[in-house]
Design a protein around this motif. Structure first.
Motif, PDB file in Angstrom:
ATOM      1  N   THR A   1       3.243  -6.593  12.225  1.00  0.00           N
ATOM      2  CA  THR A   1       3.536  -7.756  11.401  1.00  0.00           C
ATOM      3  C   THR A   1       2.795  -7.647  10.069  1.00  0.00           C
ATOM      4  N   GLN A   2       3.223  -8.431   9.112  1.00  0.00           N
ATOM      5  CA  GLN A   2       2.613  -8.399   7.788  1.00  0.00           C
ATOM      6  C   GLN A   2       1.261  -9.105   7.770  1.00  0.00           C
ATOM      7  N   ARG A   3       0.480  -8.813   6.763  1.00  0.00           N
ATOM      8  CA  ARG A   3      -0.784  -9.484   6.502  1.00  0.00           C
ATOM      9  C   ARG A   3      -0.645 -10.259   5.195  1.00  0.00           C
ATOM     10  N   ALA A   4      -1.618 -11.115   4.923  1.00  0.00           N
ATOM     11  CA  ALA A   4      -1.544 -11.958   3.728  1.00  0.00           C
ATOM     12  C   ALA A   4      -1.806 -11.186   2.442  1.00  0.00           C
ATOM     13  N   ASP A   5      -2.274  -9.974   2.574  1.00  0.00           N
ATOM     14  CA  ASP A   5      -2.497  -9.124   1.408  1.00  0.00           C
ATOM     15  C   ASP A   5      -1.946  -7.741   1.753  1.00  0.00           C
ATOM     16  N   PRO A   6      -1.324  -7.043   0.782  1.00  0.00           N
ATOM     17  CA  PRO A   6      -0.738  -5.726   1.111  1.00  0.00           C
ATOM     18  C   PRO A   6      -1.748  -4.750   1.670  1.00  0.00           C
ATOM     19  N   ASP A   7      -2.978  -4.833   1.202  1.00  0.00           N
ATOM     20  CA  ASP A   7      -4.008  -3.920   1.674  1.00  0.00           C
ATOM     21  C   ASP A   7      -4.243  -4.056   3.177  1.00  0.00           C
ATOM     22  N   GLY A   8      -4.048  -5.274   3.686  1.00  0.00           N
ATOM     23  CA  GLY A   8      -4.376  -5.543   5.081  1.00  0.00           C
ATOM     24  C   GLY A   8      -3.648  -4.643   6.052  1.00  0.00           C
ATOM     25  N   LEU A   9      -2.377  -4.363   5.817  1.00  0.00           N
ATOM     26  CA  LEU A   9      -1.619  -3.509   6.721  1.00  0.00           C
ATOM     27  C   LEU A   9      -1.574  -2.063   6.229  1.00  0.00           C
ATOM     28  N   LEU A  10      -1.349  -1.876   4.935  1.00  0.00           N
ATOM     29  CA  LEU A  10      -1.196  -0.516   4.425  1.00  0.00           C
ATOM     30  C   LEU A  10      -2.474   0.295   4.606  1.00  0.00           C
ATOM     31  N   ARG A  11      -3.613  -0.342   4.408  1.00  0.00           N
ATOM     32  CA  ARG A  11      -4.871   0.399   4.545  1.00  0.00           C
ATOM     33  C   ARG A  11      -5.132   0.793   5.993  1.00  0.00           C
TER      34      ARG A  11
ATOM     35  N   HIS B   1      -4.228   4.587   5.163  1.00  0.00           N
ATOM     36  CA  HIS B   1      -5.396   5.190   4.524  1.00  0.00           C
ATOM     37  C   HIS B   1      -6.010   6.170   5.522  1.00  0.00           C
ATOM     38  N   SER B   2      -6.518   7.270   5.032  1.00  0.00           N
ATOM     39  CA  SER B   2      -7.059   8.284   5.956  1.00  0.00           C
ATOM     40  C   SER B   2      -8.194   7.735   6.797  1.00  0.00           C
ATOM     41  N   LYS B   3      -8.858   6.653   6.314  1.00  0.00           N
ATOM     42  CA  LYS B   3      -9.958   6.054   7.068  1.00  0.00           C
ATOM     43  C   LYS B   3      -9.556   4.742   7.742  1.00  0.00           C
ATOM     44  N   GLY B   4      -8.274   4.439   7.752  1.00  0.00           N
ATOM     45  CA  GLY B   4      -7.816   3.191   8.351  1.00  0.00           C
ATOM     46  C   GLY B   4      -8.085   3.155   9.852  1.00  0.00           C
ATOM     47  N   PHE B   5      -8.584   2.020  10.342  1.00  0.00           N
ATOM     48  CA  PHE B   5      -8.973   1.974  11.753  1.00  0.00           C
ATOM     49  C   PHE B   5      -7.775   2.025  12.695  1.00  0.00           C
ATOM     50  N   ALA B   6      -6.581   1.685  12.211  1.00  0.00           N
ATOM     51  CA  ALA B   6      -5.383   1.759  13.056  1.00  0.00           C
ATOM     52  C   ALA B   6      -4.479   2.907  12.617  1.00  0.00           C
TER      53      ALA B   6
ATOM     54  N   THR C   1      -2.993   5.617  13.548  1.00  0.00           N
ATOM     55  CA  THR C   1      -2.708   6.290  14.820  1.00  0.00           C
ATOM     56  C   THR C   1      -1.596   7.311  14.668  1.00  0.00           C
ATOM     57  N   THR C   2      -1.479   7.879  13.469  1.00  0.00           N
ATOM     58  CA  THR C   2      -0.537   8.980  13.259  1.00  0.00           C
ATOM     59  C   THR C   2      -1.253  10.220  12.715  1.00  0.00           C
ATOM     60  N   GLY C   3      -2.548  10.073  12.402  1.00  0.00           N
ATOM     61  CA  GLY C   3      -3.264  11.194  11.784  1.00  0.00           C
ATOM     62  C   GLY C   3      -2.882  11.405  10.339  1.00  0.00           C
ATOM     63  N   TYR C   4      -2.298  10.383   9.730  1.00  0.00           N
ATOM     64  CA  TYR C   4      -1.795  10.524   8.359  1.00  0.00           C
ATOM     65  C   TYR C   4      -2.949  10.618   7.373  1.00  0.00           C
ATOM     66  N   ASN C   5      -2.832  11.552   6.429  1.00  0.00           N
ATOM     67  CA  ASN C   5      -3.883  11.756   5.434  1.00  0.00           C
ATOM     68  C   ASN C   5      -3.248  12.289   4.169  1.00  0.00           C
ATOM     69  N   ASN C   6      -3.087  11.422   3.181  1.00  0.00           N
ATOM     70  CA  ASN C   6      -2.560  11.843   1.886  1.00  0.00           C
ATOM     71  C   ASN C   6      -3.528  11.330   0.811  1.00  0.00           C
ATOM     72  N   PRO C   7      -4.267  12.217   0.149  1.00  0.00           N
ATOM     73  CA  PRO C   7      -5.271  11.764  -0.834  1.00  0.00           C
ATOM     74  C   PRO C   7      -4.684  10.869  -1.920  1.00  0.00           C
ATOM     75  N   ARG C   8      -3.439  11.108  -2.308  1.00  0.00           N
ATOM     76  CA  ARG C   8      -2.836  10.268  -3.347  1.00  0.00           C
ATOM     77  C   ARG C   8      -2.637   8.829  -2.827  1.00  0.00           C
ATOM     78  N   VAL C   9      -2.240   8.697  -1.584  1.00  0.00           N
ATOM     79  CA  VAL C   9      -2.085   7.353  -1.007  1.00  0.00           C
ATOM     80  C   VAL C   9      -3.447   6.672  -0.906  1.00  0.00           C
ATOM     81  N   ASP C  10      -4.459   7.403  -0.472  1.00  0.00           N
ATOM     82  CA  ASP C  10      -5.817   6.831  -0.430  1.00  0.00           C
ATOM     83  C   ASP C  10      -6.216   6.324  -1.811  1.00  0.00           C
ATOM     84  N   GLU C  11      -5.971   7.141  -2.821  1.00  0.00           N
ATOM     85  CA  GLU C  11      -6.361   6.768  -4.189  1.00  0.00           C
ATOM     86  C   GLU C  11      -5.615   5.514  -4.651  1.00  0.00           C
ATOM     87  N   LEU C  12      -4.309   5.465  -4.379  1.00  0.00           N
ATOM     88  CA  LEU C  12      -3.518   4.299  -4.808  1.00  0.00           C
ATOM     89  C   LEU C  12      -3.993   3.026  -4.111  1.00  0.00           C
TER      90      LEU C  12
END
Length: 517
Positions: A419-429, A433-438, A440-451
């Motif tokens: 579900t969505q969060r009240a701020d875009p960062d809440g779900l996207l991060r 984000h490579s350091k996101g606590f959820a 669960t895909t092993g995704y790591n893209n430095p450009r996405v982290d930077e954005l």
């Protein structure tokens, strides 16, 4: 709920300005116009997957149904995702955005009789930040909060490592729930089975996989609330059974209703149906992008191209909801109307499959939750992917076990929804984000982290928006998830239930709901 006049949409905490630009979601279609009636027991048809009611250790979505009844967050969200006062009655950012001062509600008690104070807020945040707690919420606060200081019993200051626009929205979710320090010290590791907060209802009993009971907290700080005497959550895994129990009067309300039942339910005079619009949740396929065979981007893209999302919407959702383009649902301010996502293109899918090294297709195990909705949707996906010689071999699991299998890497192809969060960062991060606590895909893209990091440091929504648009396009192209649909969300309830309102995170708040006699 009392609200400070300081917090109209025009007033200027930076994060409030951001979230106030959210578009309205749905429909308080069933809001009662009559005077609320006090008393009665609300019986909720509840979905499984609960493990703890310690909000600082919680990760399962259905747990939030109970957390918002037992606890208060430091700040809250309303039905349109605006940040509103909760345990903090007001707040001010420093001019450089590196400090937030919260003024707290007065006279608030925890259910165990202890006082809610600035020291309690400081203790809660420091508990999350302490690595020994192993809180899943730590990754949302640790990069941002330098320290918490107490000015007086009703004033607390968060000093920040850097300006961070999404912080208030995070404090309206699990990181912002305030637990009783005395109760945590009393119960230790058993606090999750003996939760104590300041919320409108206090904990009475929890029988795992059966039911949970709460009762009205007579000392609740918001005058006149709640209206109900009790809430009984009954664990009913099967959505069809939940609906039947609403029909027979065994429960008063059930959410997560299957779209196939809606046309019939809508014609029944004894019950009422509420739909959330626009959609606030997406479904997707997921895998580990750092493990074979899905560490192959062309393979992931082949599958994304072979899925006919319009057919899924028409057959599975009966035309409700929308085909999904990415992880951002329509209706929120960071949605990109010009982004189309993957189209349905079997020939391109076959070329991608050959490019990935699988010209003759392949077979793979697919972990599917054994609910009627997901078995049905999974069968349709089987048919669609068969057209490019990709065979799904079903491994059914109980809903309560599915997320653990993902986290433990015991499945490498399954489905999920968020579900969505009240701020875009809440779900996207947390997901991308490579350091996101959820993550669960092993995704790591430095450009996405930077954005994501750049956007979080900006308070103006219009300046953040293009950064999120670029991040979404990269994420969808990389395909750590294959997005399927923005789901239709329905609740079915007895006509006695009054003042039901959706929140876009799909978690019911029962503090203002009441039952007609």
């Amino acid at each position: 709920m009392r609200r400070s006049s300081k917090h109209s949409a025009r007033h200027l905490t930076p994060a409030l300005v951001v979230v106030a630009l959210l578009l309205a979601t749905a429909a308080p279609l069933l809001a009662g116009a009559a005077e609320p009636v006090r008393g009665g027991t609300l019986r909720v048809g509840w979905i499984p997957q609960t493990r703890t009611f310690d909000p600082q250790l919680s990760v399962q979505w259905p747990e939030r149904f109970v957390l918002y009844a037992i606890f208060n967050t430091l700040v809250g969200v309303d039905s349109t995702f605006n940040i509103v006062p909760e345990l903090a009655r007001s707040w001010q950012f420093s001019p450089d955005g590196r400090k937030i001062t919260f003024q707290l509600q007065r006279g608030v008690k925890f259910h165990d009789g202890t006082d809610f104070t600035a020291e309690a807020v400081k203790w809660n945040i420091e508990r999350i930040l302490d690595p020994k707690t192993k809180s899943p919420q730590r990754s949302q606060l640790e990069p941002t909060i330098e320290r918490v200081g107490v000015i007086d019993p009703q004033t607390v200051v968060f000093e920040l490592k850097r300006p961070f626009a999404p912080l208030l929205a995070a404090l309206a979710e699990r990181p912002g729930f305030i637990v009783s320090p005395a109760a945590v010290q009393k119960y230790g590791e058993d606090f999750g089975r003996n939760p104590v907060g300041t919320g409108p209802f206090r904990f009475v009993e929890w029988v795992t996989d059966s039911h949970l009971t709460l009762e009205r907290f007579a000392g609740y700080w918001d005058p006149g609330k709640p209206y109900l005497d009790r809430i009984v959550y009954r664990v009913v895994p099967d959505p069809t059974v939940r609906i039947t129990m609403v029909r027979t009067g065994e429960v008063d309300i059930a959410t997560d209703v299957d779209a196939k039942d809606v046309p019939t339910l809508s014609r029944e005079s004894a019950i009422k149906v509420s739909e959330l619009k626009p959609p606030a949740r997406w479904n997707a396929l997921q895998w580990w992008v750092d493990k074979p065979p899905f560490n192959n981007k062309a393979l992931r893209q082949a599958i994304a191209l072979a899925i006919d999302r319009s057919e899924l919407r028409d057959v599975f959702l009966l035309g409700f909801g929308e085909p999904a383009r990415g992880p951002v649902v329509p209706g929120v301010w960071w949605f990109d109307p010009n982004f189309k996502g993957y189209g349905y293109d079997l020939e391109q899918a076959k070329r991608k499959l050959a490019e990935a090294g699988y010209p003759n297709g392949f077979r793979h195990k697919f972990t599917v939750t054994n609910t009627p909705q997901w078995i049905r949707q999974g069968e349709l996906l089987q048919e669609q992917l068969k057209k490019i010689n990709v065979t799904l071999e079903f491994e059914p699991v109980n809903p309560a076990d599915s997320y653990a299998l993902v986290v433990q890497k015991k499945t490498n192809w399954t489905h999920t929804n968020w579900t969505q969060r009240a701020d875009p960062d809440g779900l996207l991060r947390i997901l991308f984000h490579s350091k996101g606590f959820a993550n669960t895909t092993g995704y790591n893209n430095p450009r996405v982290d930077e954005l994501l990091d750049r956007a979080a440091a900006i308070f103006e929504a219009e300046k953040r928006k293009p950064l999120y648009h670029e991040a979404e396009r990269i994420i969808v192209d990389d395909a750590p998830y294959v997005f399927l649909n923005y789901t239709a969300e329905f609740a079915v309830m007895s006509r006695r239930v009054q003042n039901w309102k959706w929140v876009p995170d799909l978690v019911p708040r029962f503090r203002e709901l009441w039952l007609e006699k």
